[in-house]
Scaffold this motif. Structure first.
Motif, PDB file in Angstrom:
ATOM      1  N   PRO A   1       0.833  -1.208   0.000  1.00 12.50           N
ATOM      2  CA  PRO A   1       0.000   0.000   0.000  1.00 12.50           C
ATOM      3  C   PRO A   1       0.870   1.262   0.000  1.00 12.50           C
ATOM      4  O   PRO A   1       1.911   1.320   0.649  1.00 12.50           O
TER       5      PRO A   1
ATOM      6  N   ARG B   1       0.526   5.421   0.539  1.00  9.68           N
ATOM      7  CA  ARG B   1      -0.301   6.550   0.975  1.00  9.68           C
ATOM      8  C   ARG B   1       0.092   7.794   0.199  1.00  9.68           C
ATOM      9  O   ARG B   1       1.280   8.131   0.079  1.00  9.68           O
TER      10      ARG B   1
ATOM     11  N   MET C   1      -9.295   7.579   1.380  1.00 11.05           N
ATOM     12  CA  MET C   1      -9.317   7.360   2.818  1.00 11.05           C
ATOM     13  C   MET C   1      -9.989   8.518   3.575  1.00 11.05           C
ATOM     14  O   MET C   1     -10.663   8.312   4.569  1.00 11.05           O
TER      15      MET C   1
ATOM     16  N   GLU D   1      -5.134   5.841  -0.592  1.00 10.31           N
ATOM     17  CA  GLU D   1      -4.295   4.637  -0.414  1.00 10.31           C
ATOM     18  C   GLU D   1      -4.328   3.886  -1.740  1.00 10.31           C
ATOM     19  O   GLU D   1      -5.397   3.524  -2.228  1.00 10.31           O
TER      20      GLU D   1
ATOM     21  N   GLN E   1      -2.703   0.718  -4.163  1.00 10.70           N
ATOM     22  CA  GLN E   1      -1.954  -0.545  -4.221  1.00 10.70           C
ATOM     23  C   GLN E   1      -1.684  -0.862  -5.682  1.00 10.70           C
ATOM     24  O   GLN E   1      -2.616  -1.058  -6.466  1.00 10.70           O
TER      25      GLN E   1
END
Length: 256
Positions: A30, A32, A60, A74, A76
């Motif tokens: 992940p 941020r 988020m 976030e 991925q």
């Protein structure tokens, strides 16, 4: 000349700084990305409709700001490469999302090493799973054969016959006794007739080829079968509880 070099350095400096500021994370980890200002209406992550999309994006937090909002994401990455997070967001009509670059990489973190490649090898012939199972099955089969031979030998020595069961006379006796007293149910009467006809079909080829009704008619005149068949017919019409046990045993004598 010096001025020209200084101009080039000043021109390249923002590009170098921009490359260094691109958020980077390894594939599957992940990432941020916080405090991104986006003017206009509220922005949301596009629904992920298939597995081909290289990024998984989650919003988020959204903090209100002047004429827009500040977003915390976030992300991925599922594929290595450079991406623009704006392409994975959707906004109300009239809202322009600025470019949000990021990068996912397949490189390992510092200090981690890749495992060594395994080499092909031959499995050991002895002691393998297949050999072990074949050995166990062989021992089990040998033990079973030994037990069967031991039981056969024991029965021959003692005269015991494990396969023997009740004789036909023993199977007929309770049914014939009930018939003599008029206590035979419909099912028991059918069973009694099947036993009698089946017995004579095994013993007599001329009875074996006849249907049950014709076989019963022929048995009424047969010297061996007739006594019991006629007695059953007589008890059906006039049952009696006074039939001596010796008479029943004489009727069952051909079935012993």
């Amino acid at each position: 000349m010096i001025r020209l070099l200084l101009g080039l350095l000043l021109a390249l400096a923002p590009l170098h700084a921009a490359e260094e500021s691109v958020p980077t994370q390894r594939v599957g980890q992940p990432l941020r990305i916080d405090d991104i200002y986006i003017p206009g209406g509220e922005v949301k992550a596009k629904p992920r409709r298939d597995r081909k999309q290289p990024l998984v994006v989650r919003v988020m937090e959204v903090r209100p700001a002047k004429d827009g909002g500040r977003y915390f994401f976030e992300v991925q990455g599922l594929e290595a490469g450079r991406h623009n997070l704006a392409e994975y967001l959707e906004a109300p009509e009239g809202t322009v999302i600025p470019e949000i670059p990021l990068e996912t990489t397949g490189e390992l973190a510092a200090g981690l090493v890749r495992p060594h490649a395994t080499e092909k090898g031959e499995l050991p012939v002895l002691g393998g799973y297949r050999t072990k199972m074949i050995t166990i099955a062989s021992l089990w089969g040998a033990g079973l054969i030994g037990i069967l031979l031991w039981r056969k030998k024991k029965s021959a020595a003692t005269g015991e016959d494990f396969a023997s069961g009740p004789t036909m006379a023993e199977r007929l006796r309770p049914l014939v006794g009930a018939a003599s007293k008029g206590e035979l149910s419909t099912e028991e009467r059918a069973k009694l007739e099947r036993l009698v006809i089946g017995h004579w079909r095994e013993k007599r080829s001329d009875i074996a080829v006849l249907p049950p009704a014709e076989a019963m008619v022929k048995l009424r005149t047969d010297p061996e079968a007739a006594p019991l068949v006629l007695a059953l017919e007589r008890w059906l019409h006039a049952p009696t509880g006074s039939t001596p046990p010796n008479d029943i045993e004489q009727l069952l004598a051909p079935y012993a």
